[in-house]
Design a protein around this motif. Structure first.
Motif, short mmCIF file in Angstrom:
data_model
loop_
_atom_site.label_atom_id
_atom_site.label_comp_id
_atom_site.label_asym_id
_atom_site.label_seq_id
_atom_site.Cartn_x
_atom_site.Cartn_y
_atom_site.Cartn_z
N VAL A 54 0.85 -1.20 0.00
CA VAL A 54 0.00 0.00 0.00
C VAL A 54 0.88 1.25 0.00
N LYS A 55 1.91 1.24 0.83
CA LYS A 55 2.82 2.39 0.87
C LYS A 55 3.51 2.57 -0.49
N ASN A 56 3.88 1.47 -1.13
CA ASN A 56 4.53 1.57 -2.44
C ASN A 56 3.59 2.14 -3.49
N VAL A 57 2.33 1.72 -3.46
CA VAL A 57 1.34 2.25 -4.41
C VAL A 57 1.13 3.75 -4.18
N LEU A 58 1.01 4.15 -2.92
CA LEU A 58 0.83 5.58 -2.61
C LEU A 58 2.05 6.40 -3.03
N SER A 59 3.23 5.85 -2.78
CA SER A 59 4.46 6.56 -3.18
C SER A 59 4.56 6.68 -4.69
N ALA A 60 4.20 5.62 -5.40
CA ALA A 60 4.23 5.67 -6.86
C ALA A 60 3.20 6.66 -7.40
N SER A 61 2.03 6.70 -6.77
CA SER A 61 0.99 7.66 -7.19
C SER A 61 1.46 9.08 -6.97
N LYS A 62 2.10 9.30 -5.85
CA LYS A 62 2.62 10.64 -5.54
C LYS A 62 3.70 11.04 -6.56
N ALA A 63 4.61 10.13 -6.84
CA ALA A 63 5.69 10.42 -7.80
C ALA A 63 5.11 10.67 -9.19
N TRP A 64 4.13 9.86 -9.60
CA TRP A 64 3.50 10.06 -10.91
C TRP A 64 2.82 11.42 -10.97
N GLY A 65 2.07 11.76 -9.93
CA GLY A 65 1.38 13.04 -9.89
C GLY A 65 2.34 14.21 -9.94
N ASP A 66 3.43 14.10 -9.18
CA ASP A 66 4.43 15.18 -9.16
C ASP A 66 5.06 15.36 -10.54
N GLU A 67 5.30 14.23 -11.20
CA GLU A 67 5.96 14.30 -12.51
C GLU A 67 5.00 14.68 -13.64
N LYS A 68 3.80 14.13 -13.63
CA LYS A 68 2.89 14.29 -14.76
C LYS A 68 1.80 15.32 -14.56
N ASN A 69 1.55 15.74 -13.33
CA ASN A 69 0.41 16.63 -13.08
C ASN A 69 0.85 17.92 -12.38
N GLY A 70 2.02 18.38 -12.66
CA GLY A 70 2.49 19.61 -12.04
C GLY A 70 1.65 20.82 -12.39
N ASP A 71 0.93 20.75 -13.50
CA ASP A 71 0.09 21.87 -13.93
C ASP A 71 -1.36 21.72 -13.46
N ASP A 72 -1.64 20.74 -12.60
CA ASP A 72 -2.95 20.56 -11.96
C ASP A 72 -4.09 20.28 -12.94
N LEU A 73 -3.79 19.68 -14.06
CA LEU A 73 -4.84 19.39 -15.05
C LEU A 73 -5.90 18.42 -14.52
N ILE A 74 -5.47 17.44 -13.74
CA ILE A 74 -6.44 16.47 -13.22
C ILE A 74 -7.41 17.14 -12.25
N GLN A 75 -6.88 17.96 -11.34
CA GLN A 75 -7.76 18.67 -10.41
C GLN A 75 -8.70 19.61 -11.16
N ASN A 76 -8.18 20.32 -12.14
CA ASN A 76 -9.02 21.23 -12.92
C ASN A 76 -10.13 20.47 -13.65
N PHE A 77 -9.81 19.28 -14.15
CA PHE A 77 -10.81 18.46 -14.82
C PHE A 77 -11.95 18.10 -13.86
N PHE A 78 -11.60 17.63 -12.64
CA PHE A 78 -12.64 17.25 -11.68
C PHE A 78 -13.43 18.45 -11.17
N VAL A 79 -12.78 19.59 -11.02
CA VAL A 79 -13.50 20.79 -10.59
C VAL A 79 -14.51 21.19 -11.65
N ARG A 80 -14.12 21.16 -12.88
CA ARG A 80 -15.05 21.52 -13.97
C ARG A 80 -16.14 20.48 -14.15
N LEU A 81 -15.82 19.24 -13.85
CA LEU A 81 -16.77 18.16 -13.97
C LEU A 81 -17.86 18.25 -12.90
N SER A 82 -17.52 18.78 -11.75
CA SER A 82 -18.48 18.80 -10.63
C SER A 82 -19.47 19.91 -10.70
#
Length: 82
Positions: A54-82
């Protein structure tokens, strides 16, 4: 999946999400070697492996987010979706 969606909607930036994930990773809840009165004190080898995974999955998710989502596109997508 619903709790994850709620977290994504509440966090307005990848930085906030990364800090939240790091807080969970570092928490006592995911430590297999807790004290004698903790929930994880009686875990066997398999339970310890699950916590580590579980810790490895969370760490990998964090690393992926830091590398691929630095511009907050995923959060912006969910905000606009809601």
């Amino acid at each position: 999946m619903l709790p994850l969606l709620r977290i994504l909607l509440m966090t307005r930036s990848q930085d906030q999400l990364s800090k939240l994930l790091q807080l969970v990773i570092d928490s006592d809840t995911l430590k297999a070697s807790g004290g004698p009165n903790t929930r994880t004190a009686r875990l066997g080898a398999e339970g310890s492996r699950v916590l580590e995974n579980v810790k490895n999955v969370l760490s990998a998710s964090k690393a992926w987010g830091d590398e691929k989502n630095g511009d907050d596109l995923i959060q912006n997508f969910f905000v606009r979706l809601s």
